[in-house]
Design a protein around this motif. Structure first.
Motif, PDB file in Angstrom:
ATOM      1  N   VAL A 139     -18.497  26.705 -28.591  1.00 45.88           N
ATOM      2  CA  VAL A 139     -18.993  27.534 -27.501  1.00 45.88           C
ATOM      3  C   VAL A 139     -19.927  26.718 -26.615  1.00 45.88           C
ATOM      4  O   VAL A 139     -20.756  25.951 -27.105  1.00 45.88           O
ATOM      5  CB  VAL A 139     -19.742  28.766 -28.068  1.00 45.88           C
ATOM      6  N   ILE A 140     -19.795  26.874 -25.300  1.00 41.16           N
ATOM      7  CA  ILE A 140     -20.670  26.173 -24.358  1.00 41.16           C
ATOM      8  C   ILE A 140     -22.030  26.873 -24.342  1.00 41.16           C
ATOM      9  O   ILE A 140     -22.119  28.083 -24.112  1.00 41.16           O
ATOM     10  CB  ILE A 140     -20.051  26.148 -22.951  1.00 41.16           C
ATOM     11  N   THR A 141     -23.080  26.106 -24.554  1.00 45.07           N
ATOM     12  CA  THR A 141     -24.437  26.661 -24.557  1.00 45.07           C
ATOM     13  C   THR A 141     -24.946  26.797 -23.121  1.00 45.07           C
ATOM     14  O   THR A 141     -24.408  26.167 -22.206  1.00 45.07           O
ATOM     15  CB  THR A 141     -25.391  25.743 -25.352  1.00 45.07           C
ATOM     16  N   PRO A 142     -25.967  27.626 -22.908  1.00 43.13           N
ATOM     17  CA  PRO A 142     -26.533  27.743 -21.560  1.00 43.13           C
ATOM     18  C   PRO A 142     -27.019  26.412 -20.997  1.00 43.13           C
ATOM     19  O   PRO A 142     -26.853  26.139 -19.811  1.00 43.13           O
ATOM     20  CB  PRO A 142     -27.702  28.722 -21.749  1.00 43.13           C
ATOM     21  N   LEU A 143     -27.597  25.576 -21.843  1.00 49.93           N
ATOM     22  CA  LEU A 143     -28.055  24.259 -21.383  1.00 49.93           C
ATOM     23  C   LEU A 143     -26.870  23.414 -20.927  1.00 49.93           C
ATOM     24  O   LEU A 143     -26.925  22.750 -19.890  1.00 49.93           O
ATOM     25  CB  LEU A 143     -28.827  23.544 -22.496  1.00 49.93           C
ATOM     26  N   GLU A 158     -22.873  22.285 -14.337  1.00 52.81           N
ATOM     27  CA  GLU A 158     -22.959  22.738 -12.945  1.00 52.81           C
ATOM     28  C   GLU A 158     -23.663  21.713 -12.061  1.00 52.81           C
ATOM     29  O   GLU A 158     -23.215  21.420 -10.957  1.00 52.81           O
ATOM     30  CB  GLU A 158     -23.679  24.084 -12.871  1.00 52.81           C
ATOM     31  N   GLU A 159     -24.755  21.151 -12.552  1.00 50.58           N
ATOM     32  CA  GLU A 159     -25.496  20.173 -11.755  1.00 50.58           C
ATOM     33  C   GLU A 159     -24.706  18.876 -11.580  1.00 50.58           C
ATOM     34  O   GLU A 159     -24.701  18.287 -10.498  1.00 50.58           O
ATOM     35  CB  GLU A 159     -26.869  19.898 -12.373  1.00 50.58           C
ATOM     36  N   LEU A 160     -24.040  18.436 -12.630  1.00 50.36           N
ATOM     37  CA  LEU A 160     -23.200  17.238 -12.512  1.00 50.36           C
ATOM     38  C   LEU A 160     -22.051  17.482 -11.544  1.00 50.36           C
ATOM     39  O   LEU A 160     -21.680  16.590 -10.764  1.00 50.36           O
ATOM     40  CB  LEU A 160     -22.660  16.819 -13.882  1.00 50.36           C
ATOM     41  N   LYS A 196     -22.109  19.450  -8.939  1.00 43.27           N
ATOM     42  CA  LYS A 196     -22.681  19.397  -7.590  1.00 43.27           C
ATOM     43  C   LYS A 196     -22.848  17.953  -7.124  1.00 43.27           C
ATOM     44  O   LYS A 196     -22.564  17.621  -5.975  1.00 43.27           O
ATOM     45  CB  LYS A 196     -24.034  20.114  -7.545  1.00 43.27           C
ATOM     46  N   ILE A 197     -23.318  17.103  -8.023  1.00 50.48           N
ATOM     47  CA  ILE A 197     -23.512  15.688  -7.674  1.00 50.48           C
ATOM     48  C   ILE A 197     -22.178  15.025  -7.372  1.00 50.48           C
ATOM     49  O   ILE A 197     -22.039  14.301  -6.380  1.00 50.48           O
ATOM     50  CB  ILE A 197     -24.242  14.956  -8.825  1.00 50.48           C
ATOM     51  N   ILE A 198     -21.179  15.293  -8.195  1.00 50.24           N
ATOM     52  CA  ILE A 198     -19.858  14.690  -7.997  1.00 50.24           C
ATOM     53  C   ILE A 198     -19.230  15.181  -6.696  1.00 50.24           C
ATOM     54  O   ILE A 198     -18.677  14.389  -5.928  1.00 50.24           O
ATOM     55  CB  ILE A 198     -18.946  14.985  -9.208  1.00 50.24           C
ATOM     56  N   ILE A 199     -19.324  16.472  -6.420  1.00 50.99           N
ATOM     57  CA  ILE A 199     -18.760  17.023  -5.181  1.00 50.99           C
ATOM     58  C   ILE A 199     -19.460  16.446  -3.968  1.00 50.99           C
ATOM     59  O   ILE A 199     -18.821  16.063  -2.986  1.00 50.99           O
ATOM     60  CB  ILE A 199     -18.831  18.567  -5.197  1.00 50.99           C
ATOM     61  N   SER A 200     -20.771  16.362  -4.025  1.00 52.09           N
ATOM     62  CA  SER A 200     -21.526  15.806  -2.901  1.00 52.09           C
ATOM     63  C   SER A 200     -21.123  14.362  -2.634  1.00 52.09           C
ATOM     64  O   SER A 200     -20.909  13.964  -1.478  1.00 52.09           O
ATOM     65  CB  SER A 200     -23.016  15.897  -3.195  1.00 52.09           C
ATOM     66  N   ASN A 201     -21.012  13.586  -3.684  1.00 50.33           N
ATOM     67  CA  ASN A 201     -20.633  12.188  -3.539  1.00 50.33           C
ATOM     68  C   ASN A 201     -19.204  12.064  -3.014  1.00 50.33           C
ATOM     69  O   ASN A 201     -18.916  11.212  -2.175  1.00 50.33           O
ATOM     70  CB  ASN A 201     -20.780  11.458  -4.870  1.00 50.33           C
ATOM     71  N   SER A 202     -18.312  12.921  -3.488  1.00 52.05           N
ATOM     72  CA  SER A 202     -16.916  12.896  -3.033  1.00 52.05           C
ATOM     73  C   SER A 202     -16.819  13.233  -1.547  1.00 52.05           C
ATOM     74  O   SER A 202     -16.078  12.589  -0.801  1.00 52.05           O
ATOM     75  CB  SER A 202     -16.072  13.885  -3.830  1.00 52.05           C
TER      76      SER A 202
END
Length: 108
Positions: A49-53, A59-61, A63-69
């Motif tokens: 199960v994916i934890t909240p952390l 999600e943050e990674l 955002k970084i990947i999309i921004s860089n792309s």
């Protein structure tokens, strides 16, 4: 008894060099241990199960990947030049008909 060695800067106490080497090794071991603890916290091996952390980190990674792309795509599009109709060469190659010209991904 301290051992001394002759160098271009004069006599060097070898025991102080050994101390610096030991401190560097201890620091490297501590950094390795802490990075392993962070990795275990983010990616526990005993759960499916994916934890909240994990969700926040993913999600943050993303955002970084999309921004860089987007930034890279914009640079490539600008470097490809423009056709007489005003469209970029790269944009025409990717979307020849222009169906996605209003897309947030393409129209940056």
């Amino acid at each position: 008894v301290n051992n001394y060695t002759k160098s271009s800067k004069g006599l060097i106490n070898q025991s102080s060099e050994d101390t610096n080497t030991n401190q560097s090794k201890e620091l490297l071991e501590r950094i390795t241990s802490l990075s392993n603890q962070i990795f275990d916290l983010l990616f526990p091996s005993n759960t499916v199960v994916i934890t909240p952390l994990q969700r926040i980190v993913i999600e943050e990674l993303s955002k970084i990947i999309i921004s860089n792309s987007k930034s890279t795509f914009t640079q490539l599009r600008n470097l490809s030049g423009n056709l007489p109709n005003g469209r970029s060469v790269l944009g025409t190659l990717i979307d020849p008909i222009g169906l996605f010209s209003g897309s947030n991904l393409i129209a940056l």
